[in-house]
Structures are given as structure tokens and as C-alpha cells.
Design a protein around this motif. Structure first.
Motif, PDB file in Angstrom:
ATOM      1  N   ALA A  75      -3.844  -2.364  19.026  1.00 40.52           N
ATOM      2  CA  ALA A  75      -2.545  -1.838  19.407  1.00 40.52           C
ATOM      3  C   ALA A  75      -1.737  -2.653  20.450  1.00 40.52           C
ATOM      4  O   ALA A  75      -2.589  -3.077  21.390  1.00 40.52           O
ATOM      5  N   ASN A  76      -0.746  -2.615  20.571  1.00 43.55           N
ATOM      6  CA  ASN A  76       0.128  -2.700  21.906  1.00 43.55           C
ATOM      7  C   ASN A  76       1.127  -1.720  21.981  1.00 43.55           C
ATOM      8  O   ASN A  76       1.040  -0.404  21.381  1.00 43.55           O
ATOM      9  N   ARG A  77       2.035  -1.804  22.799  1.00 37.56           N
ATOM     10  CA  ARG A  77       2.839  -0.740  23.242  1.00 37.56           C
ATOM     11  C   ARG A  77       3.874  -0.412  22.012  1.00 37.56           C
ATOM     12  O   ARG A  77       4.185   0.656  21.825  1.00 37.56           O
ATOM     13  N   GLN A  78       4.065  -1.496  21.068  1.00 36.24           N
ATOM     14  CA  GLN A  78       5.231  -1.314  20.298  1.00 36.24           C
ATOM     15  C   GLN A  78       4.498  -0.864  18.691  1.00 36.24           C
ATOM     16  O   GLN A  78       5.031  -0.244  17.827  1.00 36.24           O
ATOM     17  N   PHE A  79       3.333  -1.410  18.550  1.00 32.13           N
ATOM     18  CA  PHE A  79       2.665  -1.319  17.289  1.00 32.13           C
ATOM     19  C   PHE A  79       1.288  -0.807  17.258  1.00 32.13           C
ATOM     20  O   PHE A  79       0.651  -1.384  18.211  1.00 32.13           O
ATOM     21  N   VAL A  80       0.758  -0.160  16.230  1.00 27.99           N
ATOM     22  CA  VAL A  80      -0.796  -0.070  15.789  1.00 27.99           C
ATOM     23  C   VAL A  80      -0.796  -0.643  14.546  1.00 27.99           C
ATOM     24  O   VAL A  80      -0.075  -0.589  13.785  1.00 27.99           O
ATOM     25  N   VAL A  81      -1.982  -1.516  14.471  1.00 26.15           N
ATOM     26  CA  VAL A  81      -2.441  -2.147  13.515  1.00 26.15           C
ATOM     27  C   VAL A  81      -3.721  -1.599  12.960  1.00 26.15           C
ATOM     28  O   VAL A  81      -4.571  -1.923  13.796  1.00 26.15           O
ATOM     29  N   TYR A  82      -3.905  -1.297  11.794  1.00 26.52           N
ATOM     30  CA  TYR A  82      -5.255  -0.882  11.020  1.00 26.52           C
ATOM     31  C   TYR A  82      -5.467  -2.076  10.178  1.00 26.52           C
ATOM     32  O   TYR A  82      -4.699  -2.391   9.354  1.00 26.52           O
ATOM     33  N   THR A  83      -6.626  -2.464  10.027  1.00 25.50           N
ATOM     34  CA  THR A  83      -7.003  -3.512   9.051  1.00 25.50           C
ATOM     35  C   THR A  83      -8.371  -3.109   8.594  1.00 25.50           C
ATOM     36  O   THR A  83      -9.235  -2.823   8.966  1.00 25.50           O
ATOM     37  N   LYS A  84      -8.559  -3.665   7.362  1.00 32.19           N
ATOM     38  CA  LYS A  84      -9.872  -3.546   6.516  1.00 32.19           C
ATOM     39  C   LYS A  84     -10.107  -4.475   5.623  1.00 32.19           C
ATOM     40  O   LYS A  84      -9.158  -4.866   4.854  1.00 32.19           O
ATOM     41  N   ALA A  85     -11.165  -5.287   5.542  1.00 34.70           N
ATOM     42  CA  ALA A  85     -11.382  -6.403   4.865  1.00 34.70           C
ATOM     43  C   ALA A  85     -11.800  -5.913   3.427  1.00 34.70           C
ATOM     44  O   ALA A  85     -12.139  -4.886   3.139  1.00 34.70           O
ATOM     45  N   ASN A  86     -10.847  -6.707   2.427  1.00 35.63           N
ATOM     46  CA  ASN A  86     -11.164  -6.381   1.065  1.00 35.63           C
ATOM     47  C   ASN A  86     -11.491  -7.735   0.412  1.00 35.63           C
ATOM     48  O   ASN A  86     -10.725  -8.539   0.098  1.00 35.63           O
ATOM     49  N   LYS A  87     -12.534  -7.971   0.086  1.00 32.42           N
ATOM     50  CA  LYS A  87     -13.221  -9.198  -0.802  1.00 32.42           C
ATOM     51  C   LYS A  87     -12.577  -9.505  -2.230  1.00 32.42           C
ATOM     52  O   LYS A  87     -12.365 -10.357  -2.536  1.00 32.42           O
ATOM     53  N   GLU A  88     -12.153  -8.134  -2.843  1.00 33.43           N
ATOM     54  CA  GLU A  88     -11.444  -8.418  -4.248  1.00 33.43           C
ATOM     55  C   GLU A  88     -10.289  -8.878  -4.197  1.00 33.43           C
ATOM     56  O   GLU A  88      -9.588  -9.334  -5.272  1.00 33.43           O
ATOM     57  N   LEU A  89      -9.525  -8.900  -2.994  1.00 35.96           N
ATOM     58  CA  LEU A  89      -8.209  -9.438  -3.031  1.00 35.96           C
ATOM     59  C   LEU A  89      -7.959 -10.787  -2.762  1.00 35.96           C
ATOM     60  O   LEU A  89      -8.691 -11.403  -2.205  1.00 35.96           O
ATOM     61  N   GLU A  90      -6.776 -11.317  -3.327  1.00 35.89           N
ATOM     62  CA  GLU A  90      -6.541 -12.708  -3.322  1.00 35.89           C
ATOM     63  C   GLU A  90      -5.453 -12.842  -2.176  1.00 35.89           C
ATOM     64  O   GLU A  90      -5.148 -14.050  -1.927  1.00 35.89           O
ATOM     65  N   HIS A  91      -4.666 -11.893  -1.790  1.00 34.87           N
ATOM     66  CA  HIS A  91      -3.772 -11.669  -0.810  1.00 34.87           C
ATOM     67  C   HIS A  91      -3.839 -10.465  -0.047  1.00 34.87           C
ATOM     68  O   HIS A  91      -4.733  -9.609  -0.430  1.00 34.87           O
ATOM     69  N   ILE A 116       0.916  -1.299   0.106  1.00 35.08           N
ATOM     70  CA  ILE A 116       0.000   0.111   0.075  1.00 35.08           C
ATOM     71  C   ILE A 116       0.991   1.150  -0.148  1.00 35.08           C
ATOM     72  O   ILE A 116       1.812   1.510   1.060  1.00 35.08           O
ATOM     73  N   LYS A 117       0.779   2.091  -0.905  1.00 36.81           N
ATOM     74  CA  LYS A 117       1.675   3.138  -1.148  1.00 36.81           C
ATOM     75  C   LYS A 117       1.094   4.435  -1.009  1.00 36.81           C
ATOM     76  O   LYS A 117       1.644   5.294  -0.555  1.00 36.81           O
ATOM     77  N   LYS A 118      -0.200   4.446  -1.678  1.00 40.73           N
ATOM     78  CA  LYS A 118      -0.887   5.918  -1.893  1.00 40.73           C
ATOM     79  C   LYS A 118      -1.464   6.550  -0.641  1.00 40.73           C
ATOM     80  O   LYS A 118      -1.919   5.522   0.181  1.00 40.73           O
ATOM     81  N   ASN A 119      -1.171   7.797  -0.401  1.00 38.83           N
ATOM     82  CA  ASN A 119      -1.794   8.533   0.770  1.00 38.83           C
ATOM     83  C   ASN A 119      -3.259   8.300   0.701  1.00 38.83           C
ATOM     84  O   ASN A 119      -3.686   7.878   2.007  1.00 38.83           O
ATOM     85  N   SER A 120      -3.925   8.269  -0.285  1.00 38.73           N
ATOM     86  CA  SER A 120      -5.258   7.965  -0.216  1.00 38.73           C
ATOM     87  C   SER A 120      -5.893   6.615   0.211  1.00 38.73           C
ATOM     88  O   SER A 120      -6.687   6.719   0.958  1.00 38.73           O
ATOM     89  N   ASP A 121      -5.108   5.630  -0.154  1.00 35.23           N
ATOM     90  CA  ASP A 121      -5.515   4.435   0.471  1.00 35.23           C
ATOM     91  C   ASP A 121      -5.293   4.226   1.965  1.00 35.23           C
ATOM     92  O   ASP A 121      -5.897   3.720   2.665  1.00 35.23           O
ATOM     93  N   PHE A 122      -4.022   4.848   2.611  1.00 39.93           N
ATOM     94  CA  PHE A 122      -3.690   4.994   3.589  1.00 39.93           C
ATOM     95  C   PHE A 122      -5.128   5.620   4.602  1.00 39.93           C
ATOM     96  O   PHE A 122      -5.401   5.131   5.548  1.00 39.93           O
ATOM     97  N   GLN A 123      -5.458   6.974   3.899  1.00 38.09           N
ATOM     98  CA  GLN A 123      -6.520   7.728   4.876  1.00 38.09           C
ATOM     99  C   GLN A 123      -7.717   6.844   4.678  1.00 38.09           C
ATOM    100  O   GLN A 123      -8.406   6.851   5.827  1.00 38.09           O
ATOM    101  N   PHE A 124      -7.959   6.210   3.737  1.00 34.80           N
ATOM    102  CA  PHE A 124      -9.011   5.059   3.529  1.00 34.80           C
ATOM    103  C   PHE A 124      -9.228   4.278   4.608  1.00 34.80           C
ATOM    104  O   PHE A 124     -10.478   3.989   5.392  1.00 34.80           O
ATOM    105  N   ILE A 125      -8.048   3.585   4.725  1.00 35.59           N
ATOM    106  CA  ILE A 125      -7.971   2.484   5.788  1.00 35.59           C
ATOM    107  C   ILE A 125      -8.235   2.986   7.114  1.00 35.59           C
ATOM    108  O   ILE A 125      -8.688   2.324   8.044  1.00 35.59           O
ATOM    109  N   TYR A 126      -7.479   4.093   7.464  1.00 36.20           N
ATOM    110  CA  TYR A 126      -7.464   4.828   8.797  1.00 36.20           C
ATOM    111  C   TYR A 126      -8.957   5.147   9.189  1.00 36.20           C
ATOM    112  O   TYR A 126      -9.269   4.926  10.390  1.00 36.20           O
ATOM    113  N   LYS A 127      -9.669   5.602   8.205  1.00 27.26           N
ATOM    114  CA  LYS A 127     -10.983   6.051   8.256  1.00 27.26           C
ATOM    115  C   LYS A 127     -12.012   4.767   8.613  1.00 27.26           C
ATOM    116  O   LYS A 127     -12.908   4.640   9.415  1.00 27.26           O
ATOM    117  N   LYS A 128     -11.768   3.911   7.708  1.00 28.35           N
ATOM    118  CA  LYS A 128     -12.826   2.865   7.549  1.00 28.35           C
ATOM    119  C   LYS A 128     -12.464   1.565   8.331  1.00 28.35           C
ATOM    120  O   LYS A 128     -13.344   0.732   8.588  1.00 28.35           O
TER     121      LYS A 128
END
Length: 114
Positions: free
Chosen positions: A24-40, A7-19
Motif C-alpha cells: 500500500a501507499n497513501r492512495q491505493f492498496v494492491v493485493y496480488t496473487k500469483a496464478n501459473k494457469e493465467l497467460e495474462h 475479476i468480478k466474483k466476490n469469491s475470487d476477491f475474498q480468495f485473493i484477500y486471504k491468500k
């Protein structure tokens, strides 16, 4: 990591942050978004300049990418953003891997028990 996995585009990052959902734990924050169109999964990595110079930031990014390469087959097809926090800069690669696996289990991105 191949281009299709990034994921490189700023718009993709912003979309995942919002939706997406965050975990999180002390060292990392993980944002996830389901995407049925992806194979990986697709991965975005964010390491702030506040964590250190380019050498330190790249070391953290390499450790994160390596962890995803190891678990490539076990991750559900979704979009994932990993944000490194301050304590991550003082960790070695194995500690980063253990901490990242912990937060990814909480985020339920693995298809089976790891």
C-alpha cells in the motif's frame, strides 16, 4: 478492458484477500496473487462509496483501468486487486497513474524496469 482480464466474483476477491500479498501507499492498496494457469493478469478494482458519488468513483476506476491498459505488456500474469483510498478522490488522472505505478513497483508486478 476485456472480460478475460477482469475479476468480478466476490469469491475470487475474498480468495485473493486471504491468500494474496498486500502492498500500500497513501492512495491505493494492491493485493496480488500469483496464478501459473493465467497467460495474462486479471484485475479487480474496488472503490468504496465513502470516496464519493458514482461520478467520482467511476473517474477513479477509469484512471486505474487506463493505467493497466498502458502497461498491459509489462505486467506479470497474476491476479491483482486495487483498492482506492480516500486521498485518491482529490487526484487527477496523471497523479493517480503516478501513484499507482509507484505501488505496483513495490508489489513487483512488472516484468522489467519501468
Amino acid at each position: 478492458m476485456e472480460k478475460a482480464y477482469r475479476i468480478k466474483k466476490n469469491s475470487d476477491f475474498q480468495f485473493i484477500y486471504k491468500k494474496g500479498k498486500s502492498v500500500a501507499n497513501r492512495q491505493f492498496v494492491v493485493y496480488t496473487k500469483a496464478n501459473k494457469e493465467l497467460e495474462h493478469f486479471r484485475l479487480g478494482i474496488s472503490v468504496s462509496k465513502k470516496l464519493g458519488n458514482a461520478v467520482v468513483r467511476n473517474k477513479i476506476k477509469r484512471a486505474i483501468r487506463e493505467n493497466f491498459k498502458v502497461h498491459k505488456e509489462d505486467i506479470i500474469p497474476m491476479e491483482i486487486i486495487v483498492i482506492a483510498r480516500q486521498p485518491a478522490k482529490d487526484m487527477n488522472t496523471l497523479q493517480i497513474q503516478a501513484s499507482l505505478e509507484h505501488v505496483l513497483k513495490i508489489a513487483k508486478v512488472f516484468n522489467k524496469r519501468i
